[in-house]
Structures are given as structure tokens and as C-alpha cells.
Design a protein around this motif. Structure first.
Motif, PDB file in Angstrom:
ATOM      1  N   ASP A  31       0.812  -1.217   0.000  1.00 34.86           N
ATOM      2  CA  ASP A  31       0.000   0.000   0.000  1.00 34.86           C
ATOM      3  C   ASP A  31       0.844   1.266   0.000  1.00 34.86           C
ATOM      4  OD1 ASP A  31      -2.250  -1.556  -0.037  1.00 34.86           O
ATOM      5  OD2 ASP A  31      -2.705  -1.319   2.104  1.00 34.86           O
ATOM      6  N   VAL A  32       1.886   1.286   0.819  1.00 35.41           N
ATOM      7  CA  VAL A  32       2.691   2.491   0.962  1.00 35.41           C
ATOM      8  C   VAL A  32       3.471   2.813  -0.311  1.00 35.41           C
ATOM      9  CG1 VAL A  32       4.743   1.323   1.890  1.00 35.41           C
ATOM     10  CG2 VAL A  32       4.256   3.697   2.548  1.00 35.41           C
ATOM     11  N   ALA A  33       3.678   1.796  -1.169  1.00 36.85           N
ATOM     12  CA  ALA A  33       4.417   1.991  -2.420  1.00 36.85           C
ATOM     13  C   ALA A  33       3.498   2.183  -3.613  1.00 36.85           C
ATOM     14  CB  ALA A  33       5.343   0.800  -2.665  1.00 36.85           C
ATOM     15  N   GLN A  34       2.194   2.200  -3.370  1.00 33.37           N
ATOM     16  CA  GLN A  34       1.262   2.422  -4.471  1.00 33.37           C
ATOM     17  C   GLN A  34       1.129   3.898  -4.824  1.00 33.37           C
ATOM     18  OE1 GLN A  34      -2.492   0.350  -4.274  1.00 33.37           O
ATOM     19  NE2 GLN A  34      -1.533  -1.564  -3.611  1.00 33.37           N
ATOM     20  N   VAL A  35       1.781   4.753  -4.052  1.00 34.64           N
ATOM     21  CA  VAL A  35       1.796   6.184  -4.333  1.00 34.64           C
ATOM     22  C   VAL A  35       3.250   6.629  -4.463  1.00 34.64           C
ATOM     23  CG1 VAL A  35      -0.396   6.653  -3.188  1.00 34.64           C
ATOM     24  CG2 VAL A  35       1.727   6.716  -1.866  1.00 34.64           C
ATOM     25  N   PRO A  36       3.501   7.679  -5.257  1.00 32.39           N
ATOM     26  CA  PRO A  36       4.877   8.157  -5.403  1.00 32.39           C
ATOM     27  C   PRO A  36       5.443   8.612  -4.064  1.00 32.39           C
ATOM     28  CG  PRO A  36       3.424   9.147  -7.051  1.00 32.39           C
ATOM     29  CD  PRO A  36       2.547   8.468  -6.056  1.00 32.39           C
ATOM     30  N   GLY A  37       6.756   8.427  -3.899  1.00 34.28           N
ATOM     31  CA  GLY A  37       7.386   8.885  -2.671  1.00 34.28           C
ATOM     32  C   GLY A  37       8.581   8.061  -2.280  1.00 34.28           C
ATOM     33  N   LYS A  38       9.102   8.335  -1.093  1.00 35.88           N
ATOM     34  CA  LYS A  38      10.321   7.691  -0.622  1.00 35.88           C
ATOM     35  C   LYS A  38      10.158   6.187  -0.468  1.00 35.88           C
ATOM     36  CE  LYS A  38      12.236  11.714   1.784  1.00 35.88           C
ATOM     37  NZ  LYS A  38      12.677  12.266   3.105  1.00 35.88           N
ATOM     38  N   ALA A  39       8.988   5.740  -0.023  1.00 39.01           N
ATOM     39  CA  ALA A  39       8.783   4.302   0.185  1.00 39.01           C
ATOM     40  C   ALA A  39       8.838   3.546  -1.141  1.00 39.01           C
ATOM     41  CB  ALA A  39       7.452   4.053   0.888  1.00 39.01           C
ATOM     42  N   ARG A  40       8.167   4.091  -2.150  1.00 36.17           N
ATOM     43  CA  ARG A  40       8.194   3.448  -3.465  1.00 36.17           C
ATOM     44  C   ARG A  40       9.622   3.382  -4.000  1.00 36.17           C
ATOM     45  NH1 ARG A  40       4.510   5.637  -8.329  1.00 36.17           N
ATOM     46  NH2 ARG A  40       2.940   4.335  -7.286  1.00 36.17           N
ATOM     47  N   ASP A  41      10.343   4.498  -3.927  1.00 36.06           N
ATOM     48  CA  ASP A  41      11.720   4.531  -4.430  1.00 36.06           C
ATOM     49  C   ASP A  41      12.603   3.541  -3.680  1.00 36.06           C
ATOM     50  OD1 ASP A  41      10.781   6.518  -6.051  1.00 36.06           O
ATOM     51  OD2 ASP A  41      12.224   8.048  -5.411  1.00 36.06           O
ATOM     52  N   ALA A  42      12.453   3.507  -2.358  1.00 41.69           N
ATOM     53  CA  ALA A  42      13.264   2.593  -1.551  1.00 41.69           C
ATOM     54  C   ALA A  42      12.981   1.137  -1.910  1.00 41.69           C
ATOM     55  CB  ALA A  42      13.005   2.831  -0.066  1.00 41.69           C
ATOM     56  N   LEU A  43      11.709   0.817  -2.143  1.00 42.57           N
ATOM     57  CA  LEU A  43      11.337  -0.543  -2.532  1.00 42.57           C
ATOM     58  C   LEU A  43      11.981  -0.922  -3.862  1.00 42.57           C
ATOM     59  CD1 LEU A  43       9.662  -3.155  -2.373  1.00 42.57           C
ATOM     60  CD2 LEU A  43       7.786  -1.897  -3.450  1.00 42.57           C
ATOM     61  N   LEU A  44      11.872  -0.053  -4.860  1.00 39.37           N
ATOM     62  CA  LEU A  44      12.413  -0.375  -6.187  1.00 39.37           C
ATOM     63  C   LEU A  44      13.937  -0.460  -6.152  1.00 39.37           C
ATOM     64  CD1 LEU A  44      10.067   1.761  -8.466  1.00 39.37           C
ATOM     65  CD2 LEU A  44       9.857  -0.646  -7.811  1.00 39.37           C
ATOM     66  N   LEU A  45      14.569   0.397  -5.382  1.00 37.49           N
ATOM     67  CA  LEU A  45      16.024   0.313  -5.227  1.00 37.49           C
ATOM     68  C   LEU A  45      16.426  -1.045  -4.675  1.00 37.49           C
ATOM     69  CD1 LEU A  45      16.649   3.892  -3.834  1.00 37.49           C
ATOM     70  CD2 LEU A  45      17.883   2.931  -5.782  1.00 37.49           C
ATOM     71  N   MET A 385      10.751 -14.226 -16.816  1.00 37.62           N
ATOM     72  CA  MET A 385      10.426 -14.931 -15.575  1.00 37.62           C
ATOM     73  C   MET A 385       9.232 -14.235 -14.941  1.00 37.62           C
ATOM     74  SD  MET A 385      12.852 -15.662 -12.231  1.00 37.62           S
ATOM     75  CE  MET A 385      13.926 -16.764 -13.154  1.00 37.62           C
ATOM     76  N   GLU A 386       8.389 -15.000 -14.308  1.00 39.18           N
ATOM     77  CA  GLU A 386       7.262 -14.403 -13.600  1.00 39.18           C
ATOM     78  C   GLU A 386       7.021 -15.128 -12.298  1.00 39.18           C
ATOM     79  OE1 GLU A 386       3.955 -14.532 -16.243  1.00 39.18           O
ATOM     80  OE2 GLU A 386       4.322 -16.604 -16.842  1.00 39.18           O
ATOM     81  N   GLY A 387       6.509 -14.394 -11.335  1.00 42.62           N
ATOM     82  CA  GLY A 387       6.280 -14.963 -10.005  1.00 42.62           C
ATOM     83  C   GLY A 387       6.314 -13.867  -8.959  1.00 42.62           C
ATOM     84  N   TRP A 388       7.330 -13.884  -8.087  1.00 46.93           N
ATOM     85  CA  TRP A 388       7.455 -12.882  -7.034  1.00 46.93           C
ATOM     86  C   TRP A 388       8.912 -12.460  -6.890  1.00 46.93           C
ATOM     87  CZ3 TRP A 388       4.933 -17.543  -6.474  1.00 46.93           C
ATOM     88  CH2 TRP A 388       3.545 -17.469  -6.319  1.00 46.93           C
ATOM     89  N   VAL A 389       9.092 -11.220  -6.530  1.00 51.09           N
ATOM     90  CA  VAL A 389      10.398 -10.780  -6.039  1.00 51.09           C
ATOM     91  C   VAL A 389      10.289 -10.706  -4.522  1.00 51.09           C
ATOM     92  CG1 VAL A 389      11.094  -9.494  -8.089  1.00 51.09           C
ATOM     93  CG2 VAL A 389       9.763  -8.341  -6.318  1.00 51.09           C
ATOM     94  N   ARG A 390      11.406 -10.874  -3.861  1.00 47.72           N
ATOM     95  CA  ARG A 390      11.424 -10.806  -2.393  1.00 47.72           C
ATOM     96  C   ARG A 390      12.377  -9.723  -1.945  1.00 47.72           C
ATOM     97  NH1 ARG A 390       9.433 -15.618   0.495  1.00 47.72           N
ATOM     98  NH2 ARG A 390       8.595 -17.091  -1.023  1.00 47.72           N
ATOM     99  N   VAL A 391      11.941  -8.980  -0.930  1.00 45.27           N
ATOM    100  CA  VAL A 391      12.783  -7.943  -0.328  1.00 45.27           C
ATOM    101  C   VAL A 391      12.576  -7.987   1.186  1.00 45.27           C
ATOM    102  CG1 VAL A 391      12.734  -6.406  -2.334  1.00 45.27           C
ATOM    103  CG2 VAL A 391      10.989  -6.166  -0.558  1.00 45.27           C
ATOM    104  N   PRO A 392      13.572  -7.581   1.961  1.00 47.80           N
ATOM    105  CA  PRO A 392      13.367  -7.481   3.403  1.00 47.80           C
ATOM    106  C   PRO A 392      12.195  -6.570   3.730  1.00 47.80           C
ATOM    107  CG  PRO A 392      15.696  -7.302   2.878  1.00 47.80           C
ATOM    108  CD  PRO A 392      14.954  -7.261   1.575  1.00 47.80           C
ATOM    109  N   GLY A 393      11.383  -6.966   4.687  1.00 48.16           N
ATOM    110  CA  GLY A 393      10.156  -6.223   4.996  1.00 48.16           C
ATOM    111  C   GLY A 393      10.380  -4.823   5.500  1.00 48.16           C
ATOM    112  N   ASP A 394      11.596  -4.505   5.950  1.00 48.79           N
ATOM    113  CA  ASP A 394      11.875  -3.161   6.442  1.00 48.79           C
ATOM    114  C   ASP A 394      12.713  -2.359   5.454  1.00 48.79           C
ATOM    115  OD1 ASP A 394      14.227  -4.559   6.640  1.00 48.79           O
ATOM    116  OD2 ASP A 394      14.612  -4.052   8.757  1.00 48.79           O
ATOM    117  N   ALA A 395      12.714  -2.778   4.172  1.00 45.66           N
ATOM    118  CA  ALA A 395      13.562  -2.135   3.179  1.00 45.66           C
ATOM    119  C   ALA A 395      12.955  -0.867   2.611  1.00 45.66           C
ATOM    120  CB  ALA A 395      13.855  -3.113   2.039  1.00 45.66           C
ATOM    121  N   PHE A 396      11.700  -0.586   2.972  1.00 47.49           N
ATOM    122  CA  PHE A 396      11.034   0.576   2.378  1.00 47.49           C
ATOM    123  C   PHE A 396      10.094   1.227   3.380  1.00 47.49           C
ATOM    124  CE2 PHE A 396       8.661  -3.235   1.537  1.00 47.49           C
ATOM    125  CZ  PHE A 396       7.349  -2.889   1.734  1.00 47.49           C
TER     126      PHE A 396
END
Length: 396
Positions: A31-45, A385-396
Motif C-alpha cells: 500500500d505504501v508503495a502504491q503512491v509516489p514517494g520515498k517508500a516506493r523509491d526505496a522498494l524499487l532500489l 520470468m514471472e512470479g514474485w520478487v522478495r525484499v526485506p520487509g523493512d527495506a522501504f
């Protein structure tokens, strides 16, 4: 000490043209990455594996080049008469930022097929067999792009015999139309000139002045003559990317051009706007051997173009820069047009480090200003490839 576990996010890894990127449906993002901002950028990084001081992106999906450090977010379009909204993020490899200032023309070729396969295009618009016309709203630059996606038995046809220099294997052809490709409100030439005398430091060129075509079409691009930089236009990646002085020189040129185009207000801002503008150098036709060993004859091309992306010479050609090339070639008097022989041109085939590419554009003058209705090129795309990417839950 307890650590936050990883989370998984639905994603698709796709090749589009000569680029690769991680594609997301907006609704699948946290949810927090569905809008532009620091959280979205941090997630994609974190997804891509940046910033990486080693320059390898080993701990992410990036491929350690500007062509493979890319992300795409798609959603059902909020624009009338469009099917899908397309947002592109160019992820820096060694710095902690995502550049949202421009489009990726190569990955555009994959947008239509992802949108169809993800249910973002109304089923009534998809033939059982034939070509689906996907109306894309490019949210970064607020432009319309039309993708013609082949369909077989109701599904996207990815395999085929279309060959694209810079891509090893053939695939199905996807024709892409960039409508009204000039950025802004028709300000194709931000200075009002087809050719400018651009003032640059003497370490860029002797005398401190270089002729340049500054154009906003597809993506803001600075075109200069290869000869003015001491190049032939036949250079491959290692000739530029292995020369730190050359890279610094070209980045200085890019910053000066960005300032002249009004894209930045101070030269220092160029460091935080790596994706745009692009800088490219052009030359007349000449024979050379491409990076794959393919012989390119002078008769095979109308001109030569070498372009930089994110501070490095591109291994082929960015799709948006190809739009800029086709647009500039169609307008008599630009450096691109002159390198291609001059006159009225509605299509050119240009040589790049990996081979050749054809791009078409139709230009006309309206009220004394140049207007291009659309630029057209062919690309291909494929799900890797399709499926899921995984990131640490506190990365964004």
C-alpha cells in the motif's frame, strides 16, 4: 537480535527491445508503495539491488547496466481512450535514487503484452487471432503510445522471426507508435533553433564552442557531430566506457546542454537527473564491425549514431533516443538530418554499436513551428520470468 523477514511481491521480469526490467501491477505493490514517494523509491532500489558501490547489483534483479536497471509500474488507465497507464523508473546503479524524468522506449514494447496478460486491457479489445492495439498513457512524459501486439489463440504471441540488432534471439515483432513525440506543449526545440552554438568548457572541445541540436522528442536529447569531439561515429562501447576522461567530457557536455534546454537551473542539478537528457554524437555513413562481429556496410545505413545512457555509451540504442533520431532526421537542417544527407526524410536507418535500426517520422511546419505527428519503430518483447520478487520487509 530479531530481523524483519522478507516479503514477496508479484512481479514479472521482461525484455523489451534491448532492455530488461521488473514489471509490476500497481495493485500488487504494498500500500505504501502504491503512491509516489520515498517508500516506493526505496522498494524499487532494493528490488534492483541499488545502490551498489561494487557496481554489480548482485543482491538484486538489476544487471549492472543502464539497460537492465529498470522498473515499470502499470495500472488500468485513468485517461479517456487509453487502456493502461505506464510509469517508468530508471534505477541508479551506484546512487540511492530512482529517476522518473523520462520514458524507456525499449521497455514500451513490453508494456502492451504485460497489460494484456495481466488483464489490464478490456477483453473486448483483444482479438482471438490478429493484432491487439493497446493504447498506452506514458505517465512520466504524459504522452500517448500505441503498441501493436500480435495475438495467437487469444494469448500474446512472443515467439517469431523478427530480428533486432542488440538482441541475440529472434521474437515476434511489436510495432510501436509514439504519438506527438515532442515533450511539453510542442516545444520540440527549446531554444527555438535547429542548431545552437553551445558554450562548453575548453576541456570538452578546443575553443569552448560546439554546434548542437537540442531536441525534445521521445526524450530530451543533445546531438553533436562526432567529428567535433574527435570521434568517427563508428566507436563501440569499450572505446568510450573504458576512457574515464571521455566519459567526464561527455557528462560535462550533457550538463551544459541540459542547462541550455532549461531542464535544470544549475549545472550541479545534472548529477541528480541522470536519465535525461541524453547526449549523442552523429556522423555520415561508414563501414564498421558491430559488437557482435557483424559487418555493417556504409550502404546499410543513412547515418551513424552513438548515444550515452546513465553516463555510459549504450550497447545499442535507447528506444526513446531512436524516436529523437527519427524526429530530428525528418526536420531539414538539424545535425541529424545533415548527417543523413539532408533534405526531406520520412525514415532513416542508422548504425549503432550493435548493428542497425530503422525509425520513421513525418514532420511538417504548422505556424512556423515544426510538428511531428508520430514516430514509428519495431521492437520485440518477451517474458523472462514471472512470479514474485522478495525484499526485506523493512527495506522501504
Amino acid at each position: 537480535m530479531a530481523h524483519v523477514p522478507q516479503i514477496k511481491i508479484a512481479a514479472t521480469y521482461m525484455r523489451g527491445g534491448t532492455s530488461k526490467g521488473v514489471f509490476f501491477n500497481l495493485e500488487d505493490l504494498p500500500d505504501v508503495a502504491q503512491v509516489p514517494g520515498k517508500a516506493r523509491d526505496a522498494l524499487l532500489l532494493r528490488v534492483i539491488g541499488s545502490p551498489d558501490p561494487y557496481g554489480k547489483q548482485t543482491d538484486g534483479m538489476g544487471g549492472a547496466t543502464s539497460s537492465t536497471s529498470k522498473t515499470v509500474i502499470l495500472s488500468r488507465s485513468t485517461q479517456p481512450e487509453h487502456d493502461v497507464d505506464y510509469l517508468f523508473g530508471q534505477v541508479s546503479i551506484d546512487k540511492p535514487f530512482v529517476d522518473w524524468s523520462g520514458n524507456c522506449g525499449n521497455l514500451t514494447a513490453a508494456v502492451g503484452s504485460f497489460a494484456i496478460s495481466s488483464g489490464l486491457v478490456d477483453a473486448s479489445r483483444i482479438p482471438h487471432n490478429g493484432v491487439a492495439v493497446v493504447r498506452i498513457w506514458q505517465a512520466n512524459i504524459r504522452k500517448t503510445i500505441i503498441a501493436h501486439v500480435p495475438i495467437t489463440d487469444g494469448a500474446v504471441q512472443e515467439t517469431g522471426d523478427f530480428e533486432l540488432d542488440g538482441v541475440t534471439f529472434p521474437a515476434a515483432e511489436v510495432q510501436v507508435e509514439f504519438m506527438d513525440p515532442a515533450d511539453g506543449e510542442g516545444a520540440m526545440f527549446p531554444t527555438g533553433n535547429l542548431v545552437d552554438e553551445l558554450e562548453v568548457p575548453v576541456e570538452v572541445v578546443e575553443g569552448g564552442m560546439i554546434r548542437a541540436t537540442l531536441i525534445n522528442a521521445g526524450i530530451p536529447t543533445i546531438f553533436v557531430n562526432a567529428a567535433d569531439l574527435g570521434y568517427s561515429g563508428t566507436e563501440l562501447q569499450e572505446a568510450i566506457n573504458g576512457d574515464e576522461r571521455a566519459l567526464a567530457r561527455l557528462e560535462t557536455l550533457r550538463a551544459q546542454g541540459a542547462l541550455r534546454m532549461g531542464l535544470i537551473s544549475t549545472l550541479e542539478e545534472a548529477a541528480t537527473r541522470q536519465h535525461t537528457p541524453k547526449v549523442a554524437f552523429v556522423a555520415g555513413p561508414a563501414a564498421y564491425v558491430s559488437s557482435s562481429g557483424k559487418q555493417v556496410k556504409s550502404d546499410d545505413v543513412d547515418l551513424l549514431v552513438r548515444a550515452l545512457s546513465m553516463g555510459k555509451l549504450h550497447h545499442a540504442m535507447m528506444g526513446t533516443a531512436a524516436v529523437a533520431i527519427g524526429t530530428a532526421a525528418a526536420i531539414p537542417g538539424t545535425l541529424v538530418n545533415l548527417a543523413a544527407g539532408g533534405g526531406e526524410l520520412d525514415a532513416v536507418r542508422f548504425g549503432h554499436p550493435s548493428g542497425t535500426l530503422r525509425v520513421g517520422a513525418k514532420a511538417s511546419q504548422v505556424g512556423g513551428d515544426w510538428v511531428v505527428q508520430k514516430a514509428v519503430m519495431s521492437r520485440s518483447a518477451r517474458v523472462l520470468m514471472e512470479g514474485w520478487v522478495r525484499v526485506p520487509g523493512d527495506a522501504f
